[in-house]
Design an enzyme around this catalytic site. Structure first.
Site, PDB file in Angstrom:
ATOM      1  N   SER A 295     -10.409 -11.840  31.190  1.00  0.00           N
ATOM      2  CA  SER A 295      -9.293 -11.923  32.131  1.00  0.00           C
ATOM      3  C   SER A 295      -9.770 -11.941  33.587  1.00  0.00           C
ATOM      4  O   SER A 295     -10.405 -12.893  34.021  1.00  0.00           O
ATOM      5  CB  SER A 295      -8.339 -10.750  31.864  1.00  0.00           C
ATOM      6  N   ASP A 306     -17.928 -21.572  39.891  1.00  0.00           N
ATOM      7  CA  ASP A 306     -17.420 -22.884  40.305  1.00  0.00           C
ATOM      8  C   ASP A 306     -17.715 -23.184  41.769  1.00  0.00           C
ATOM      9  O   ASP A 306     -17.917 -24.340  42.157  1.00  0.00           O
ATOM     10  CB  ASP A 306     -15.915 -22.973  40.071  1.00  0.00           C
ATOM     11  N   LYS A 320     -10.225 -15.324  27.969  1.00  0.00           N
ATOM     12  CA  LYS A 320      -8.795 -15.058  28.144  1.00  0.00           C
ATOM     13  C   LYS A 320      -8.330 -15.747  29.421  1.00  0.00           C
ATOM     14  O   LYS A 320      -8.586 -15.287  30.530  1.00  0.00           O
ATOM     15  CB  LYS A 320      -8.511 -13.557  28.223  1.00  0.00           C
TER      16      LYS A 320
END
Length: 551
Positions: A295, A306, A320
């Protein structure tokens, strides 16, 4: 008409009027169809609920019946969409705020027994002398063997409340008195220097204090000379999305997109950007993750990956990619609803399980690796969706074997550590000398106490025998069953020998917590944990670090 019938009738009318009022704001045919279907099903449910409560042969608790009905209904959606009764709401708020008044220990019920999993240093349970492995027998006048509710609620109360308890340790019964106190669950339970220039921060959960505590740790480590940082998110199950964004904000500039959420309800579609000035956008950073990092942990590790702001090290994270929101209901209750999916800056959703598709056993189907989609990081590196955050540097040694996983699941290591603690003196430095001879004792302990590994093969074999007994075939296959079971046990013994190093490490970890609490374990990790060592080596090699990030 009795009071219950009157209440149900009144409640139904208020509910239907509320739905009808809401319906005035929508004019589409699909919503009208949904409205009438919802109203119809509500009326059926209300009538059924009333009828069962009024006519069932035994006394029923209307609240318990409703609680089970609602929770069972939501369980078919996903494990994160849940209903909270009044007591659940209190526990949920504790998890998010990180503060509560209680005994200051993790307790667990297993096989009908409530025992102390871990006492927190300096809190009520610790002050009263409770240790990991103690079985709590009685709280006040309540025998826990007869108490089916959540036992943790028996340890709630105002600061200074005294609670008498009985507990069993090594077969003997003891009495103790707990004095409840305020308990602060730290999001950052530990931080320190690994070496002269490398700082280490453990972020264990994303409550309301997560970013503030991480910032404090980062700034203090920089003052101590940290030129590089290791952020440890291993075992972090997540928490508040906005705190995940704020943690990223410590390392990336203001205005950077960290995560977006997409939902069928337009108002839940959001883009979350960093809103503050960062602490340090240049300091080399490694993020540690494992299969229990989920999460919000994946928002941080995925976002920093990223943006090519950090190198992620470890094993693939949990996967998740769903976002929940708590919505207040009447009478102090709540429902936590999965409202959207979240996407990292590159556009990927790392959700691993598809809860709309179930296998024959009713379990959600995991996305196949062949179906993962490729995305590009800020510097053009390829990353994938669908199965959690894949580390930039994967460490095979961080993956646990099936035998080790079984030992954790069946508490084999935990139970052995309890037995070991009372038979061996406290080591001077808090670190036990766990030798191969001690490991042989551990294996014998498993056999003596008949601790089953409950592997899939064992479970299937037991089910086969149970079926054979029902069909009265057990006598004819008894010999074959015993031979198969013996073969499985021999195989498990081979696996225990094969993974001695891996299992011994977890035993040492558990023992250190017994002798020196969790803080002692973190200090031990600074110089003994293989993943921290790998992260430190990577940060010390600037060329390798920059090559991974394509700098």
């Amino acid at each position: 008409m009795n009071r219950f019938t009157t209440w149900v009738s009144s409640y139904k009318k208020r509910l239907l009027v509320g739905i009808a009022a809401a319906g005035l704001f929508y004019t589409t045919t699909s919503f009208k169809d949904d409205f009438f279907e919802i109203a119809k099903q509500l009326e059926i449910f209300t009538e059924l609920y009333k009828t069962v409560n009024m006519n069932y042969v035994d006394e029923l608790s209307p609240a318990d019946l409703m609680d089970k009905a609602v929770k069972s209904m939501l369980a078919d959606l996903d494990p994160y969409t849940t209903y909270f009764n009044e007591g659940d709401v209190v526990r949920y708020k504790i998890n998010n705020t990180g503060e509560y008044t209680g005994m200051g220990a993790a307790i667990l019920r297993k096989d009908g027994i409530v025992f102390v999993r871990e006492p927190y240093k300096g809190y009520a349970a610790d002050k009263a002398g409770l240790k990991a492995g103690d079985e709590i027998v009685k709280v006040g006048d309540v025998l826990l063997s007869e108490y089916e509710e959540d036992a943790s609620q028996l340890f709630r109360g105002s600061k200074g409340t005294k609670i008498a308890i009985q507990y069993r340790r090594q077969g003997k019964i003891y009495d103790a008195q707990l004095t409840l106190d305020e308990v602060e669950v730290k999001a950052v339970p530990f931080y320190d220097m690994v070496d002269a220039t490398t700082g280490y921060i453990v972020l264990s959960q994303f409550n309301q204090k997560a970013s503030a505590e991480t910032k404090q740790a980062l700034e203090e480590l920089k003052e101590k000379g940290a030129k590089k940082i290791i952020l440890d998110l291993r075992g972090n199950p997540g928490g508040l999305l906005n705190e995940a964004v704020n943690v990223c904000n410590l390392f990336v500039p203001k205005g950077e997109v960290i995560v977006t959420t997409k939902s069928k309800v337009e108002k839940h579609n959001n883009t979350y950007r960093t809103a503050k000035e960062p602490v340090d956008t240049e300091i080399p950073l490694v993020v540690l993750v494992d299969g229990k990092s989920a999460s919000a942990s994946e928002i941080v590790s995925g976002g920093l990956q990223d943006l090519d702001r950090a190198v992620v090290v470890g094993t693939r994270s949990f996967g998740k990619g769903l976002v929940q929101r708590p919505i207040d209901l009447t009478y102090g209750t709540q429902v936590k609803v999965t409202i959207s999916r979240y996407y990292t800056p590159s556009g990927r959703c790392i959700q691993a399980l598809d809860y709309s598709r179930k296998d024959k056993d009713g379990k959600a189907i995991r996305t196949d690796a062949s179906q993962y989609n490729a995305f590009k990081t800020k510097n053009g590196r390829t990353v994938y969706d669908g199965g959690g955050i894949q580390p930039d540097v994967e460490l095979p040694e961080a993956k646990m074997s099936y035998i080790t996983t079984a030992l954790q699941k069946n508490d084999g290591i935990f139970r052995y550590a309890t037995d070991y603690y009372y038979k061996n003196p406290i080591p001077e430095n808090g670190i036990p000398n766990f030798t191969s001879a001690k490991y042989a004792e551990f294996k014998q302990f498993l056999k003596t106490n008949k601790i089953s590994f409950d592997t899939e093969t064992e479970v299937a074999l037991r089910k086969t025998l149970e079926s054979a007994k029902k069909e009265k075939l057990d006598q004819s296959i008894a010999k074959e069953y015993e031979q198969l079971l013996a073969a499985i046990q021999r195989s498990e013994d081979v696996e225990l020998n094969k993974y001695e190093g891996e299992i011994s490490k977890l035993i040492i970890d558990e023992l250190i917590k017994r002798y020196a609490y969790k803080e002692g374990l973190y200090k031990y990790y600074l110089t003994n944990d293989t993943q921290i060592k790998k992260a430190t080596e990577l940060l010390a090699n600037t060329a390798s670090y920059n090559k991974i990030l394509k700098k």
